[in-house]
Design an enzyme around this catalytic site. Structure first.
Site, PDB file in Angstrom:
ATOM      1  N   CYS A  21       0.934  -1.004   0.303  1.00 26.17           N
ATOM      2  CA  CYS A  21      -0.146  -0.167  -0.163  1.00 26.17           C
ATOM      3  C   CYS A  21       0.775   1.320   0.162  1.00 26.17           C
ATOM      4  CB  CYS A  21      -0.689  -0.002   0.966  1.00 26.17           C
ATOM      5  SG  CYS A  21       0.214   0.018   2.392  1.00 26.17           S
ATOM      6  N   CYS A  24       2.808   1.458   3.393  1.00 23.24           N
ATOM      7  CA  CYS A  24       3.583   0.812   3.209  1.00 23.24           C
ATOM      8  C   CYS A  24       4.765   1.378   2.431  1.00 23.24           C
ATOM      9  CB  CYS A  24       3.753  -0.182   3.241  1.00 23.24           C
ATOM     10  SG  CYS A  24       2.952  -1.145   4.746  1.00 23.24           S
ATOM     11  N   CYS A 111      -3.195  -4.606   1.547  1.00 17.63           N
ATOM     12  CA  CYS A 111      -1.444  -4.388   0.853  1.00 17.63           C
ATOM     13  C   CYS A 111      -1.170  -5.946   1.764  1.00 17.63           C
ATOM     14  CB  CYS A 111      -0.776  -3.079   2.284  1.00 17.63           C
ATOM     15  SG  CYS A 111       0.977  -3.138   2.681  1.00 17.63           S
ATOM     16  N   CYS A 114       1.079  -4.859   5.518  1.00 14.56           N
ATOM     17  CA  CYS A 114      -0.029  -4.373   6.611  1.00 14.56           C
ATOM     18  C   CYS A 114      -1.013  -4.925   6.297  1.00 14.56           C
ATOM     19  CB  CYS A 114       0.441  -2.455   6.634  1.00 14.56           C
ATOM     20  SG  CYS A 114      -0.898  -2.192   5.563  1.00 14.56           S
ATOM     21  N   ASP A 346      -5.159 -13.624  63.457  1.00  7.69           N
ATOM     22  CA  ASP A 346      -6.374 -14.950  62.978  1.00  7.69           C
ATOM     23  C   ASP A 346      -7.967 -14.221  63.208  1.00  7.69           C
ATOM     24  OD1 ASP A 346      -4.542 -16.182  63.379  1.00  7.69           O
ATOM     25  OD2 ASP A 346      -4.903 -17.161  65.185  1.00  7.69           O
TER      26      ASP A 346
END
Lengths: 531, 178
Positions: A21, A24, A111, A114, A346
Site C-alpha cells: 500500500c 507501506c 496491502c 500491513c 486470626d
C-alpha cells in the site's frame, strides 16, 4: 509534495508491483516526515502512482521530464529485479507479467505487508470508532497513550519485503538497515494520535497513566509464521498463559536468526496477496493502578481478615478486606483490588491501638483523581458501614511506598494483650514472677495450625517483656511485647509441647488462651493524617 | 481430663481438631489409637485413653522409632512448604514400638495414609509424657494426608461416639476392662 528522491523510484516501482500500500511504500523508503503519512490515503496513492509512472513514461518515451531529473534508473532496476527473482528460485506467485504496475492495485487490494492496517484503519472514521468505545467506558483521564497490537505474521511479511528492497538497494551499492524502515506501529500512531486526540479532546502522548489498546488479527494468514517453528524451534517454547507459541516477540527473534536463503526458500518474496483485511478487536482501556493505604482496627472476634473459604464454601460472612475495599471500589470505579497488610491476625483476634498498616491496589480505576477531602469522605463511608472495623490515615500512596510496609514486618516488635486460663487455681503471688522475665528466648516449631502451608522449622523468637494482671483464681491478663513473628497462642498452650518453653511450663500447670488482642503494630507507615 | 469444664471454652484439641479412633489394631484387643485431625487436614497420632499402656498402670521401659533394620522414623526429614522427602505411610505402617517394664511390646501404627512430618522425640527422653499427657505432649507423630485424600482417610475410622460405644460394650462383655 512527497519527499521522495530519484533513487527511491525503483523501490517504489518494486513495492507497487509487489502489492504494497502507499503508506507501506513510504515506510520502506524510510520517509520520516509524519505529515506525508497523514494525508488522505487516496491522495497519497495518486501521488505515488504519478511518481512511479514518471518512470513508465521514461521507459516508453525516453524522458518526458515529468520529474526534475534525467536519471533513468527505473528500467534498469526493473529488469534486475525480475532477474533476481528468477535467480533466487523465488516461489512467489508474482510473475513478471503480474508485477507490471497496476494503477488500481494500491487502492483496491489489501496491502501484502500491513494487511490493511495502514490502508483501512488509519482515518477519521476509525479514530471515531475507537474514541466512541473509550467514551462508553466513562473513564476520567487527562491524557492517553495509544497502543497497537498487530498480528505476528505481519513481521514475517515485513521481513520478506525488507529482503526484497534490501537486495535492490544493495545492487546500487547502498544499504538498508531494518531499523531505518519506519515501523507499522509508528506510522499508525503518527496518523492516529492526532485524530484520536481531536475526537476525545485530550492529548495523546507517548506515555500516560491511561492506555487505549487497539488490536488487529488476520486469521487468513495466521499460517505464515508456522514454517519458523521448524527452522527455529528453540524460539517457540510453549508456556502457560500463552494462547499460541507464535507471539510477536518469538517471531521477531526467529526472524533475526534465520538466514536469508533459508527464509527465501520457505516464504514467498514478495509475500502472497491476502483476500481479506485485518479484523479489529475490541478496544481495550486500562488505567494504571492507584494505591491507597491506611491503618485498620478490628473489633470483632468473628471477622476474618480476608474471605475465609473452605472447599468453595464461605465460613464467615464479610471480612476486613471486603469492608475496607467495598467503598473504595465504588468510588474509584475499579475492576478489582489486591489487599495487603503488615502481617495479619486470626479471625478471633482483635486489632486495637493505632491499628495495622494496610494497602489496597485498585486495579484499572475508572476514576483516579481525588482530593484529600474526598479521600476523607471515603474513610468516613468505610467507618460508617460497619462497627466491626475502623480505618484511619487513609491516603493515596505510590507503588514503591507499599514495599515499605512489608520491609519491617519481621524485625519490628508487636504488643499483645491476652486472657489466660489456668488449670490449677492461682493467687496473685503465683503470677508475680512473670513480670520479672525479660528477653525470654523461645523455640517454636511451625505451629500445627499453619504447618500445612509453611515449611517445618524451629524458629527462635524473643519475648521482650511480659506483664501479668490477676483476674480470678483461674484467669489472668497477660501483656506481651514480642519480636514480630512470634506465635502467641502457641506460646500459651504449648502446641503439643512444640513451643518451648511455653507458659504451661513456666506456670507448671496447663494454661490456655481465651482471648487475644493485637495492641500495637510498630510500623511507622503510612504517615498519620490529621483529622 | 483437659479441664474444659472449668473455663467454659473447649480445649485446644476440641477447638481445632476432630477426634477419630481405630480400635483393636491388628486384632490385638484394646490396642486403640486416636487420630486428631486438624481442620487444616494435618493429623496427630496418639494413644487412645483405652490403650493397655494407659489402662493397666504400666511403666515404660523403652520407646523405639527404629521399626526395622533399614528404617528409622527418626531419620525422617521434610523440606519446604510441600514437605518433600517425608516417608510415605500406609494405614498399617508401624510408627514405633513401646516396651513396658512388664515385658509387653506394643506397636503403634500410622492408622492413615499420608506423609510423615515429624515424630515426637521428647517422649524418648521423657517417656512419662506418654502416660501423663497422652493426647497432647505425649503424641506419637504428625502426618499430612494427601490433599485429595483428606476426606477419605477417615472413612475406616470410628467417631468419638462410636468409639465410646465400643469401649462401653467392652466393659459390659468383660468384667475386667481389657
Amino acid at each position: 509534495m512527497l519527499p521522495l528522491k530519484v533513487k527511491d523510484r525503483p523501490i517504489v516501482c518494486t513495492l507497487l508491483a509487489a502489492g504494497c500500500c502507499a503508506r507501506c511504500i513510504l515506510r520502506f523508503c524510510c520517509i520520516g516526515l509524519q505529515s506525508a503519512y497523514r494525508q488522505p490515503y487516496e491522495d497519497l496513492a495518486k501521488e505515488l502512482l504519478a511518481f512511479a509512472s514518471a518512470e513508465e513514461s521514461d521507459k516508453s518515451k525516453d524522458a518526458t521530464d515529468k520529474e526534475p531529473t534525467e536519471d533513468p534508473p527505473c528500467k534498469k532496476m526493473r529488469l534486475e529485479t525480475e532477474q533476481s527473482h528468477t535467480e533466487g528460485g523465488d516461489k512467489a506467485e508474482t510473475s513478471p507479467a503480474q508485477a507490471q504496475t497496476d494503477p488500481d492495485s494500491a487502492n483496491s487490494e489489501v496491502c501484502v505487508v500491513c494487511l490493511g492496517v495502514l490502508q483501512h484503519f488509519c482515518d477519521k472514521a476509525f479514530a471515531k470508532k475507537v474514541s466512541e468505545a473509550v467514551a462508553t467506558e466513562r473513564y476520567q483521564f487527562d491524557s492517553l497513550v495509544l497502543s497497537v497490537s498487530l498480528p505476528a505474521q505481519l513481521s514475517v511479511r515485513e521481513h520478506s519485503i525488507w529482503l526484497l528492497v534490501k537486495k535492490q538497494v544493495r545492487e546500487k551499492a547502498m544499504c538498508l538497515g531494518k531499523d531505518d524502515v519506519i515501523q507499522v506501529k509508528e506510522a499508525f500512531k503518527w496518523i492516529m494520535n492526532g485524530l484520536v486526540s481531536q475526537e476525545l479532546s485530550v492529548p495523546v502522548l507517548g506515555k500516560s497513566l491511561f492506555e487505549v489498546s487497539v488490536g488487529f488479527t488476520h486469521p487468513e494468514t495466521d499460517g505464515d509464521c508456522h514454517f519458523l517453528a521448524t527452522t527455529c524451534s528453540d524460539c517457540f517454547k510453549p508456556a502457560k498463559n500463552k494462547l499460541s507459541v507464535f507471539t510477536r516477540m518469538a517471531v521477531v527473534k526467529a526472524l533475526e536468526k534465520i538466514s536469508e536463503e533459508n527464509f527465501r526458500r520457505q516464504f514467498p518474496c514478495p509475500p502472497g496477496h491476502p483476500a481479506t483485511r485485518c479484523t479489529v478487536q475490541d478496544t481495550q482501556c486500562l488505567h494504571v493502578s492507584v494505591f491507597v493505604a491506611g491503618r485498620y482496627n478490628k473489633f470483632s472476634r468473628t471477622l476474618p481478615q480476608t474471605p475465609w473459604v473452605i472447599d468453595g464454601e464461605r465460613r464467615m460472612e464479610s471480612s476486613v478486606e471486603e469492608l475496607i475495599t467495598a467503598p473504595l471500589l465504588s468510588s474509584f470505579r475499579s475492576e478489582g483490588f489486591n489487599f495487603s497488610s503488615s502481617g495479619r491476625e486470626d479471625v478471633d483476634v482483635r486489632t486495637l491501638g493505632n491499628g495495622r498498616p494496610f494497602a489496597v491496589e485498585l486495579l484499572n480505576p475508572h476514576r483516579a483523581q481525588f482530593s484529600k477531602e474526598e479521600i476523607r469522605e471515603m474513610q468516613k463511608a468505610i467507618n460508617q458501614s460497619s462497627d466491626k472495623i475502623r480505618v484511619r490515615d487513609l491516603q493515596v500512596v505510590t507503588r514503591d511506598a507499599v514495599a515499605h510496609m512489608k520491609e519491617g514486618e519481621e524485625e519490628k516488635t508487636k504488643s499483645y494483650g491476652a486472657l489466660i486460663w489456668t488449670l490449677r487455681p492461682i493467687e496473685k503471688d503465683d503470677i508475680e514472677f512473670i513480670n520479672d522475665i525479660k528477653e525470654l528466648k523461645i523455640a517454636q516449631k511451625t505451629p500445627l495450625r499453619v504447618l500445612h502451608r509453611r515449611p517445618l522449622a524451629v524458629r527462635q523468637r524473643v519475648i521482650h517483656t511480659m506483664t501479668a494482671r490477676f483476674l480470678d483464681t483461674h484467669h489472668f491478663h497477660l501483656n506481651l511485647r514480642t519480636q514480630a513473628g512470634t506465635y502467641i497462642k502457641e506460646f500459651v498452650h504449648g502446641d503439643f509441647g512444640r513451643t518451648k518453653p511455653n507458659l504451661c511450663e513456666l506456670m507448671k500447670t496447663d494454661t490456655d488462651i481465651l482471648e487475644l488482642d493485637v495492641e500495637s503494630v510498630d510500623v511507622d507507615w503510612p504517615p498519620a493524617i490529621e483529622d | 481430663m483437659d479441664g474444659a469444664e472449668h473455663k467454659g471454652v473447649p480445649s485446644v484439641i476440641d477447638r481445632y481438631f476432630t477426634r477419630w479412633y481405630k480400635t483393636d489394631l491388628k486384632g490385638k484387643p484394646c490396642e486403640d489409637h486416636c487420630i486428631l485431625q486438624h481442620s487444616n487436614r494435618i493429623c496427630v497420632i496418639t494413644l487412645a485413653e483405652s490403650h493397655p499402656i494407659l489402662q493397666e498402670d504400666k511403666k515404660i521401659q523403652r520407646i523405639n522409632y527404629q521399626i526395622s533394620a533399614g528404617c528409622s522414623r527418626l531419620q525422617n526429614k521434610v523440606s519446604g512448604k510441600s514437605k518433600r522427602g517425608g516417608q510415605f505411610l500406609t494405614e498399617l505402617a508401624p510408627l514405633c514400638r513401646i516396651t513396658s517394664t512388664d515385658g509387653e511390646e506394643y506397636t503403634i501404627f500410622s492408622c492413615i495414609r499420608g506423609r510423615l512430618l515429624e515424630v515426637n522425640e521428647d517422649i524418648l527422653s521423657r517417656p512419662n509424657l506418654l502416660l501423663e499427657k497422652p493426647s497432647t505432649e505425649g503424641y506419637i507423630a504428625v502426618i499430612l494426608p494427601k490433599f485429595e485424600e483428606s476426606k477419605s482417610i477417615t472413612e475406616g475410622l470410628l467417631t468419638r461416639a462410636e468409639y465410646e460405644e465400643v469401649v462401653l460394650k467392652r466393659a459390659g462383655s468383660n468384667l475386667q476392662p481389657c
